[in-house]
Design a protein around this motif. Structure first.
Motif, PDB file in Angstrom:
ATOM      1  N   GLY A 299       0.817  -1.207   0.000  1.00 45.17           N
ATOM      2  CA  GLY A 299       0.000   0.000   0.000  1.00 45.17           C
ATOM      3  C   GLY A 299       0.849   1.255   0.000  1.00 45.17           C
ATOM      4  N   ARG A 302       2.101   1.841  -3.515  1.00 43.77           N
ATOM      5  CA  ARG A 302       1.032   2.360  -4.372  1.00 43.77           C
ATOM      6  C   ARG A 302       0.788   3.842  -4.089  1.00 43.77           C
ATOM      7  N   MET A 303       0.787   4.218  -2.810  1.00 44.03           N
ATOM      8  CA  MET A 303       0.566   5.620  -2.461  1.00 44.03           C
ATOM      9  C   MET A 303       1.709   6.506  -2.942  1.00 44.03           C
ATOM     10  N   GLU A 693      -6.609   4.290  -1.631  1.00 49.83           N
ATOM     11  CA  GLU A 693      -5.621   3.226  -1.449  1.00 49.83           C
ATOM     12  C   GLU A 693      -5.743   2.612  -0.054  1.00 49.83           C
ATOM     13  N   LYS A 756      -8.349  -2.775  -6.257  1.00 47.69           N
ATOM     14  CA  LYS A 756      -9.459  -2.195  -5.486  1.00 47.69           C
ATOM     15  C   LYS A 756     -10.786  -2.533  -6.162  1.00 47.69           C
TER      16      LYS A 756
END
Length: 905
Positions: A299, A302-303, A693, A756
Motif C-alpha cells: 500500500g 502504491r501511495m 488506497e 481495489k
C-alpha cells in the motif's frame, strides 16, 4: 514573569522588568550569569526509554508471547526447524516495529533544530553576531528582512517591520509590527508588538528585548504539546490487538483442554504434551504479522506512486477508516500564494483576473462580456496596475521552472496582476525611477512612492503612487479617475460599497491612487492629504488549489467530513470554505453549518464542546493548543481523524491525530517529522487518492485474515479431535508449519496485490467500533474450518480404512488442507461477490502463487528428501481425485453462504 504578559506592558516597563539597557544591552558578565540561570536557548531534548527498552517493547504483544513460548518448547523438544521458523517470524516483526518507532520520535528533534541559527545582538554597547543558543532574557536583539527570529522578543523600535508568522499562527499574509501596548488577553496572532522564535522577517527592521528563550518561548509551548500528544494506535492495530488477545486465550484454552483430555484418557504424558504444542503452533497464524507488514508495504508503494509518502506503515490502513479530515487552510487547501482576483475602477467597471499563484500567466477580462482588457496608458485600469507594481518592494523569481517571490505576498500578487495586464514589473524600476518612499506602517496603513514620470511633458515630471487600506487611502483623495481619463468628484460611498462587495467574497481589498505633476522637493504624508486621485481597487486572496473542490466533494461522497482548521481570519476562512463547498454535505451555508473562532471555542461549556466541534465545518483564529483540543474532541465523538498541515503550529495536532498528513513542498520540517504521511505535491486532492488506497489495503488485509483463520482453526481442531478419539494425529507439527508458512507466502500474500473493488469510494467509512470480523465473516471462518476438519478427518480415516499407511494418510490430509485453501483463496478475492464477478485472471499474482504452491505440494509429496524431512510419502491419483472433490464441495458451500449473507458482510 510569564511570557504571555509582556505584550501588555509598555516597552520601558519591559526593559525595567528584565533589568537591561534599551541602547547598550547587557554586559558580558550579566550574560554569563543569565546563561547559567536560564540555560541555552534550545528546546529540551526528549526523555524516553533507552535502546534496550525500545527493543523490548516490540515483543509486548499477546500473540508474540505465545509464539515465543511455542518456539522455546519446540526447541526443548529438539524440533529445531520448527523453532527457527517461529523465532524468525518474531524477529522480523520486532525489527519493523522498532524502525517505525524511531522515525516517529524524530519530530522533537526537528523542533529543536528550528532555533539553531545566529542572532545579531547589542552587548555592552557593541553590535555583534552570536549563536542563537547563547541568547538570554534581556538581550537586545536586532532583526531585518530575511532574518529568522531567534527568540521571543518584545519590540521597542520597529521600522516598517513585517513578519511572516504563518508557520506559527496560520496567518496567510505577513503581519505589520509596532511597539503599541496591547491588552493582556490578546491572542498570539494579534500580538503585533512581539516577535516569536522561528518566524521570518519579510520587510523592514527592528530592535527588541528578548523576553523568553528555549522551552519558555511560544515554540517551546508547541514542543511541549507535541511531546504530550498521545501517539494513538491505528484502527487496524487496535482491532488486531483485541483480536490477538481473544485468539491467545482461545489457543491456550484449547491447548490446555487437549492436554487435560489426553491425560484423562490415560495417554502418554509426553505425547499428549507434544500434541498440545502442535495444536498451539497450528492455531497461531504465524504468517499474520508478516502478511500485515507486507500488505501495508505494498500500500505504501502504491501511495508513493500517487504522490503520498507514508512514514508509518499502519497509516496506510488508517486512511481507509478516516471519518474526519481536519485540514489547515493556508498552503493545504489553498496555494499559499496571494493572487489578485478582481480589479474595480471608478467608472464602475469590474475586471476578473485569471490564473493563480505567482506565475504571471493569465489575463484581465471584463466582468460583463468576458473580453480581454488591454489597459490604455494612463487610464484608470493602467494607473491601478502601475501603482500596485511600482509602489512595491517585492520581486518575482523564476528558478527551475517554478515562479517564486522575494518579499511580501500581497506585493507579489500586485506584481503578477500588472504582468497579466501587459506591464513588465522588472522594467518598471528603470522606467519609473523611484525618488522617495513613505514605507508602509501599521499606523499609516499605506505606502507611497515618488517616481520620475516618463509620460509627463518632456519626461521630467514626477508622479506619486499610493497603495493601501481603502479606509486610509480614501481620505487622501480629492477625486477619482473617470473612464475618459478626466478627474471627477469623488463618490466615497460608491467606493465603499464596491469595497464591501469585494470583501464579502472573502477578498482582501487594497486601494490605489495617483498624483501627477508632483513637486519632488516636497514629499511627505501631510502634502498627500486631499491631493490624490483614486484610480481603483484591487482585490486578492490566497486561492484554493485547483483540484481541492473536487477532492472535497469526493470525500463527502465517501462519507468523510472535511473541516477547515486555520489561524486565519473567520471571514477569509469562511469565504474559502464556500468556494470549496465545505458546507455542501450538510446542505447549508457558513451560517448554517457554523464557523467558530478560537474565542467561540473558549466560550463553549465543556459539555457542549464536542458536539459543537462535530457540527461546525470551519474553525478560524485558533491556537496550536486549540487545534490539539479540536482533534481530541473529534476523537471523543468516535471519529478517526486525519489532520493535515504544514506549519509549526500544526505539529501537535498532527501528532495527536489518528493520521497526520504534512505538505512536502511548502511544509516545515517539524510538520513533516510529526506526520505519518507527507504529500509530495502539497495537494489536498492527493488525500482522496490516499484514502482510496487505504480502503483497498484494509479490504485486502481483511480478505487475508478471513482466508488464513480457517486453516489455523481447522488444524487446531483436528489435533483436538485426535485426542478426543484417541487416534493418531492426522497431521504432524512439522507438516502444520509447512502448511502455514508456504500457503501464507505463496497464496495468502497474493491477496495484497488484489485490485481495489468497484465503488470503494462510494461507501461510508468503516465504523471504528465495528469488529475486525463481522458476524457473517466470523460464521464463514467457522464454516470453512468445519469443512476442513470434517474433510481431512474423513479422508484420513478413509485412507487408513483402505489400507494406506499412517504416512500416506497424513500426506493426503496435508494436501487436502492446502488444496481447500487454494480453492478458498479465489473465493476470498471478494468478500461479497463471486470469483467470476471479479475476474479469474484480474490478479496475475494469484496465478503465479498457485503455480508455486502446486509445485511445492508435488515436491513435499514425491521428493524423497522432502518425504524424509516432513514424514510424507507419495499418494496415488485416486487420492488426489478425492482431495479435489472435497475442495470443490467446500467452494460450493462457501459460494452459497456468500450469496445468502452478502448484505451482512
Amino acid at each position: 514573569m510569564p511570557t504571555e504578559a509582556h505584550h501588555g506592558l509598555a516597552a520601558h516597563e519591559v526593559v525595567m522588568l528584565l533589568e537591561t539597557d534599551p541602547h547598550r544591552g547587557l554586559d558580558e558578565g550579566e550574560v554569563a550569569r543569565r546563561q547559567e540561570r536560564y540555560g541555552p536557548n534550545v528546546l529540551p531534548a526528549a526523555t524516553g526509554g533507552g535502546l534496550l527498552l525500545r527493543v523490548l517493547r516490540q515483543f509486548h504483544h499477546p500473540l508474540i508471547y505465545v509464539l515465543l513460548a511455542a518456539g522455546t518448547i519446540t526447541a526443548l523438544l529438539h524440533e529445531y526447524t520448527d523453532s527457527a521458523v517461529i523465532f524468525g517470524v518474531v524477529v522480523v516483526n520486532a525489527v519493523v516495529g522498532f524502525v517505525q518507532e524511531s522515525k516517529a520520535e524524530a519530530a522533537l528533534d526537528a523542533l529543536r533544530s528550528m532555533v539553531r541559527t545566529r542572532a545579531r545582538v547589542v552587548r555592552g554597547g557593541r553590535e555583534r553576531m552570536v549563536p542563537s543558543q547563547e541568547l538570554v532574557p534581556g538581550d537586545l536583539v536586532l532583526v531585518e528582512a530575511g532574518d529568522k527570529v531567534p527568540a521571543d522578543v518584545r519590540l521597542i523600535r520597529p521600522v516598517s517591520l513585517r513578519v511572516d508568522e504563518s508557520a506559527l499562527t496560520g496567518e496567510s499574509v505577513p503581519v505589520a509590527k509596532d511597539e503599541t501596548v496591547l491588552p493582556a488577553t490578546a491572542a498570539v496572532a494579534d500580538r503585533h508588538n512581539m516577535l516569536y522564535s522561528g518566524t521570518l522577517v519579510t520587510a523592514g527592521s527592528g530592535t527588541g528585548v528578548t523576553v523568553a528563550t528555549g522551552a519558555e518561548t511560544e515554540l517551546g509551548a508547541i514542543h511541549r504539546l507535541v511531546g504530550s500528544a498521545e501517539t494513538l494506535v491505528t484502527p487496524l492495530t487496535a482491532k488486531l490487538n483485541q483480536f490477538s488477545k481473544v485468539l491467545t486465550v482461545a489457543i491456550l484454552a484449547l491447548a490446555a483442554l487437549t492436554f487435560g483430555i489426553g491425560l484423562a484418557r490415560g495417554q502418554d504424558g509426553a505425547e499428549t504434551f507434544t500434541a498440545a504444542v502442535a495444536l498451539a503452533v497450528g492455531a497461531i497464524p504465524e504468517g499474520l504479522p508478516a502478511a500485515v507488514t507486507i500488505t501495508l508495504a505494498i500500500g505504501v508503494a502504491r501511495m508513493a506512486r500517487r504522490k503520498a509518502v507514508v512514514r508509518q506503515l499502519p497509516a496506510v490502513e488508517t486512511l481507509g477508516s478516516t471519518t474526519v479530515i481536519g485540514s489547515d487552510k493556508t498552503g493545504t487547501l489553498t496555494e499559499n500564494q496571494m493572487t489578485v482576483r478582481a480589479v474595480w475602477t471608478p467608472d464602475g467597471a469590474e475586471y476578473e483576473v485569471t490564473g493563480s499563484g505567482y506565475a504571471p500567466q493569465g489575463e484581465i477580462v471584463h466582468g460583463t462580456d468576458g473580453t480581454v482588457a488591454v489597459p490604455r496608458p494612463r487610464s484608470a485600469l493602467w494607473w491601478t496596475l502601475l501603482a500596485g507594481a511600482a509602489c512595491n518592494d517585492a520581486a518575482l523569481t523564476h528558478e527551475e521552472g517554478r515562479w517564486g517571490l522575494v518579499g511580501d505576498p500581497t506585493e507579489g500578487a500586485l506584481l503578477v496582476a500588472a504582468a497579466k495586464g501587459g506591464l513588465d514589473p522588472a522594467a518598471l524600476p528603470g522606467e519609473y525611477a523611484r525618488a522617495g518612499t513613505l514605507p508602509f506602517s501599521s499606523e499609516r496603513q499605506f505606502m507611497a512612492t515618488l517616481h520620475r514620470d516618463p509620460g509627463s511633458g518632456g519626461g521630467t515630471g514626477h508622479v506619486v503612487l499610493v497603495k493601501g487600506a481603502v479606509e486610509r487611502v480614501l481620505p487622501l483623495c480629492g477625486g477619482w479617475l473617470a473612464g475618459d481619463g478626466t478627474v471627477r468628484e469623488l463618490d466615497a460611498d460608491a467606493v465603499l460599497r464596491a469595497a464591501e462587495d469585494l470583501a464579502s467574497r472573502g477578498l482582501r481589498v487594497l486601494a490605489t491612487a495617483v498624483r501627477t505633476d508632483s513637486d519632488p522637493r516636497v514629499f511627505d504624508e501631510d502634502v498627500l492629504d486631499g491631493t490624490l486621485t483614486l484610480t481603483g481597487l484591487q482585490a486578492m486572496l490566497d486561492p484554493p488549489r485547483p483540484a481541492a473542490a473536487s477532492a472535497v466533494r469526493a470525500c463527502h461522497t465517501a462519507g468523510i467530513t472535511v473541516k477547515m482548521i486555520t489561524g486565519d481570519h473567520a471571514a477569509t476562512a469562511g469565504a474559502i470554505a464556500e468556494r470549496l463547498q465545505l458546507f455542501g454535505d450538510v446542505g447549508g451555508s457558513r451560517g448554517d453549518a457554523g464557523v467558530l473562532t478560537g474565542a467561540d471555542l473558549d466560550a463553549l461549556p465543556a459539555e457542549e464542546y464536542p458536539e459543537a466541534v462535530d457540527r461546525a465545518r470551519v474553525f478560524a483564529r485558533v491556537s496550536p493548543e486549540q487545534k490539539l483540543r479540536l482533534v481530541e474532541a473529534l476523537q471523543s465523538r468516535g471519529h478517526v481523524v486525519a489532520m493535515t498541515g504544514d506549519g509549526v503550529n500544526d505539529a501537535p495536532a498532527l501528532r495527536q491525530a489518528n493520521i497526520g498528513i504534512a505538505m512536502g513542498r511548502g511544509g516545515t520540517e517539524v510538520a513533516k517529522e510529526a506526520a505519518d504521511m507527507v504529500l509530495t505535491d502539497d495537494d489536498f486532492a492527493t488525500i482522496e487518492a490516499a484514502v482510496e488506497e487505504g480502503r483497498g489495503v484494509f479490504d485486502n488485509l481483511t480478505k487475508f485474515i478471513v482466508w488464513t483463520l480457517p486453516t489455523n482453526m481447522g488444524e487446531g481442531l483436528v489435533i483436538l479431535a485426535a485426542i478426543l478419539f484417541g487416534s493418531a494425529l492426522p497431521i504432524l507439527p512439522t507438516q502444520i508449519l509447512w502448511i502455514n508458512m508456504t500457503t501464507a507466502v505463496a497464496l495468502g500474500l497474493m491477496l495484497a496485490f488484489e485490485p481495489k473493488e468497484a465503488g470503494i469510494m462510494s461507501r461510508a467509512p468503516r465504523d471504528p467500533d465495528r469488529p475486525l470480523l463481522t458476524g457473517a465473516l466470523a460464521f464463514r471462518v467457522v464454516l470453512v474450518s468445519t469443512l476442513l476438519v470434517a474433510g481431512s478427518w474423513w479422508l484420513f480415516s478413509w485412507e487408513r480404512a483402505e489400507g494406506a499407511g499412517l504416512a500416506e494418510a497424513r500426506t493426503a490430509a496435508l494436501n487436502l488442507f492446502v488444496v481447500v485453501e487454494l480453492f478458498y483463496l479465489f473465493s476470498c478475492r471478494s468478500l461479497t461477490r463471486s470469483m467470476w464477478h471479479v475476474g479469474l485472471f484480474s490478479n496475475k499474482w494469484i496465478i503465479g502463487g498457485v503455480t508455486v504452491q502446486a509445485l511445492g505440494q508435488l515436491a513435499i509429496t514425491y521428493l524423497p528428501a522432502m518425504n524424509t524431512l516432513f514424514e510424507t510419502t507419495p499418494i496415488n491419483g485416486e487420492t488426489w481425485l478425492r482431495i479435489l472433490g472435497i475442495a470443490a464441495l467446500a467452494s460450493l458451500v462457501v459460494a452459497v453462504d456468500k450469496r445468502l449473507r452478502r448484505q451482512w458482510v
